[in-house]
Design a protein around this motif. Sequence first.
Motif, short mmCIF file in Angstrom:
data_model
loop_
_atom_site.label_atom_id
_atom_site.label_comp_id
_atom_site.label_asym_id
_atom_site.label_seq_id
_atom_site.Cartn_x
_atom_site.Cartn_y
_atom_site.Cartn_z
N ILE A 1 1.05 4.28 1.25
CA ILE A 1 0.60 4.51 2.52
C ILE A 1 1.47 4.04 3.64
O ILE A 1 2.26 5.03 4.26
CB ILE A 1 -0.47 5.84 3.01
CG1 ILE A 1 -1.10 6.18 1.62
CG2 ILE A 1 -0.45 6.20 4.24
CD1 ILE A 1 -2.63 6.86 2.79
N THR A 2 1.17 3.49 3.12
CA THR A 2 1.58 2.20 4.71
C THR A 2 2.45 1.26 4.09
O THR A 2 3.82 0.53 5.50
CB THR A 2 0.20 1.44 5.09
OG1 THR A 2 -0.37 0.33 4.32
CG2 THR A 2 -1.05 1.69 5.80
N TYR B 1 3.07 -1.56 3.82
CA TYR B 1 2.44 -2.91 4.31
C TYR B 1 1.43 -3.73 2.80
O TYR B 1 1.18 -2.66 2.06
CB TYR B 1 1.97 -3.64 5.18
CG TYR B 1 2.07 -3.37 6.48
CD1 TYR B 1 2.96 -4.24 7.24
CD2 TYR B 1 1.84 -2.34 6.94
CE1 TYR B 1 3.20 -4.18 8.56
CE2 TYR B 1 2.62 -1.60 8.14
CZ TYR B 1 3.10 -3.18 9.02
OH TYR B 1 3.79 -2.74 10.23
N ASN C 1 0.71 -0.75 -0.34
CA ASN C 1 -0.31 0.08 -0.04
C ASN C 1 0.80 1.17 -0.27
O ASN C 1 2.31 0.41 1.21
CB ASN C 1 -1.05 -0.34 1.35
CG ASN C 1 -1.89 1.38 1.53
OD1 ASN C 1 -1.49 2.61 1.39
ND2 ASN C 1 -3.72 1.08 0.97
#
Lengths: 164, 278
Positions: free
Chosen positions: A102-103, A105, A100
């Motif tokens: 943003i993360t 992960y 992802n």
Amino acid sequence: MDEVGLAFLVGVLLGDSDGDAVYAPYKQYMEVLGKWVGRPDELIKELSAEGKIGVQKHGAGYRVALMDAEEVGRVRAMLSPPKREDAVKAIDDAIRQASNPITGYADIGQVIRLVAGRLGISQGDAEAILVKTMLGSKSYILAYGGTHKIRIGSSYYGLVKRVG
Amino acid sequence: MQRSLVTGRHNKVKLLGYSWIRARDSIIKHVRDGNQLITVIGRAGSGKTTLLLSLCDYVQCLYTDMAGAGDRDLSAVAASIAMDNMDKIVELQGELRREKGDLKAFSRLGAYDLVELARLKPLTFLGMLNEAASRKGWRVVMEVDEGLLSQDDPRAFRFIEAMHGFRNNMRLLDSIYLVVTMLPDVVDLIAKVDMPLFEVMRLATVMLPDYVGPDDLQEVAGALSLTPETVEKIGRLGPLTMRQLMCVALNPSDVSKCGIDEIEMNPMEEAEVEVQQQ
């Protein structure tokens, strides 16, 4: 190994890679395949209809194109099993691809599918490799969630991230 | 033991670790920059709640923990904020006493009516709150914790709709800021199901560290008076979340209780990977 597997094995052994497909000289391919398969013409016709193999005009003659990347990957993995470094690289690439923005992960289910495709192995084997790699390294951070959960120790995780 | 590893709005908190303090500073910067929808992301035990609670020393915060609330829509969020922060809301009501009409009516509402208004007309409630906050010169930061416990929570879409509702009314609520905490899987869910919200959300996200790094560990060790042996042991255990670190600090003789037994399996060498052929 079934006839389809043989058709791809002969193609990979005789042919050359060019982009996504593998190409083998038609005459030589049919001679070798004919030693192992009763009716190679019919087999090629069936696989052509499924879009897995194609017979193409090439120069003065013909060539057989192996177009099913998954089958080609499987044969390659059988001929030269992926080394640990290859597996780790495939995992890292898959995490990067699936993460992802943003993360950072990535969904472990998606990572397993990508690793399986890249190494030409089954998803079950890819999962086993993933678990072993996670357990043996401090470079992977796991988190809950995701579409496919793997058991590490006493917890079930579905997201993974690579850290420095 | 258990209760020392979780925190809540009735606890006094102290934020430890340079990386966490930087994260808090970046939330404050987002508020100063006028970013009204701020998302704090971190995996379980990474310190999201502690960060939110510590923020209250720096901004006018209205903290609420949604874990115990039944619903997750904007009504439930607004009502939960009203219930948990009645003293601050009463203080804001005072700003509107000299007004006429709706604003005056709002200023005279009692606690029960305020919660009812928040539940029945959440945007009206927030609009009134915004009006009072702007007159007082406050930037009110609504901190909604545990709004989405996981992507598998059947109420997830209700909360995403609530966030989307706030997003669409940010211009009307220009003195109100919404800070929400999220686990990484929930961010994935929003990216998949509500791209318009994700696009706005991603402009003001704060990602908490996934694990306690060496510099942070030294600071935490100093604050908790950990012995050098314990610090060395923690360093060997692998990447730990802040909660795991606290757990080990409280329970150094049995780290398996902290769910980290598996990380120590092969601390020095990488496991050999065997590929089974088909």
